[in-house]
Structure formats: C-alpha cells, structure tokens
Enzyme design. Structure first.
Site, short mmCIF file in Angstrom:
data_model
loop_
_atom_site.label_atom_id
_atom_site.label_comp_id
_atom_site.label_asym_id
_atom_site.label_seq_id
_atom_site.Cartn_x
_atom_site.Cartn_y
_atom_site.Cartn_z
NE ARG A 5 -6.21 -7.19 -4.37
CZ ARG A 5 -6.93 -6.21 -4.90
NH1 ARG A 5 -8.20 -6.08 -4.63
NH2 ARG A 5 -6.39 -5.35 -5.75
NE ARG A 61 3.34 -18.02 -18.88
CZ ARG A 61 2.28 -17.28 -19.18
NH1 ARG A 61 1.18 -17.40 -18.48
NH2 ARG A 61 2.33 -16.42 -20.18
CB CYS A 72 -4.36 -11.27 -17.47
SG CYS A 72 -2.74 -11.92 -17.04
CD GLU A 75 -9.25 -2.89 -10.97
OE1 GLU A 75 -9.98 -2.50 -10.04
OE2 GLU A 75 -8.70 -4.01 -10.97
NE ARG A 87 -6.56 -1.66 -8.30
CZ ARG A 87 -6.61 -0.62 -9.14
NH1 ARG A 87 -6.42 -0.81 -10.43
NH2 ARG A 87 -6.84 0.60 -8.69
CE1 TYR A 105 -3.31 -2.48 -3.00
CE2 TYR A 105 -2.68 -3.36 -0.87
CZ TYR A 105 -3.56 -3.30 -1.93
OH TYR A 105 -4.69 -4.08 -1.92
NE ARG A 113 -6.26 -1.09 2.17
CZ ARG A 113 -6.45 -2.29 2.69
NH1 ARG A 113 -6.67 -3.32 1.91
NH2 ARG A 113 -6.43 -2.44 3.99
#
Length: 118
Positions: A5, A61, A72, A75, A87, A105, A113
């Site tokens: 993540r 890419r 994509c 959120e 994210r 992050y 986080r």
C-alpha cells in the site's frame, strides 16, 4: 503474491502534479521493496474527489509499467478525510511474506499511517 500500500498528497490538482506525484510514490515503493517491475501483476489507484485533472495510471505507464493491469477509481468520500490524496495498492508476485512489505506514505498522506512514519 503480496500487496503493498501507499499514498501521496498533492498541493494542486494539475495534470503535471498528479503524474509526477504518482511517479514519486511508485518509484519509492519500487526502490524500498527492491521490486523487479516484471513481478508487478496490477496496481489499483484511488483518488479523492478533488483530483480530476489526470489519471494516476499515466504516471505508471510513463515509468515503464506497461504490462501490469492498471485501474483508477474514486476513493470513498468521508467527511473530514484527507484531501488531494492518491492511494495505490500494488499486487506483485513475490516469495517474500506479506509481513516484509514496506508500505509508503508520502507528504500529507503520512498522517494516514503514523505507525509507518520514518
């Protein structure tokens, strides 16, 4: 297979900033985890609703991730949540256990986080 993540925030919703921030995030994930990019199966990107100038997959890419599946999404919006945030969820073939994944992050997204802050 393991998942990694990560997230990064942007200052302004411009095409250049979305793409360059996505590249920064992905390159950091790749470097910190010693990833052979041929092992990346897919990457799922989400953006907060205030990002609409470019797809983060363009940045992927542009750094050569052309064989992995890239998607994509928006959120989920939660009142008071972090804004201007990209994210990622990177899925890759690896013999390492999930506990060895180094999640990343950056910028304002570090607040998501704090347990992973360096």
């Amino acid at each position: 297979m393991i998942s990694i993540r990560g997230a990064i925030t942007i200052e302004n919703d411009t095409r250049d900033e979305v793409i360059s921030s996505t590249k920064e995030l992905l390159n950091t994930i790749i470097n910190k985890n010693n990833i052979n990019t041929d092992d990346i199966v897919s990457i799922i990107f989400t953006c907060t609703k205030d990002i609409e100038s470019a797809y983060p997959a363009i940045g992927a890419r542009e750094i050569g991730l052309t064989d992995a599946g890239l998607l994509c999404f928006n959120e989920m919006y939660v009142v008071g949540s972090l804004s201007k945030c990209i994210r990622v969820l990177v899925l890759l073939n690896s013999d390492l256990g999930q506990k060895y994944a180094k999640h990343v992050y950056l910028k304002g997204a570090a607040s998501l986080r704090p347990d992973l802050a360096e």
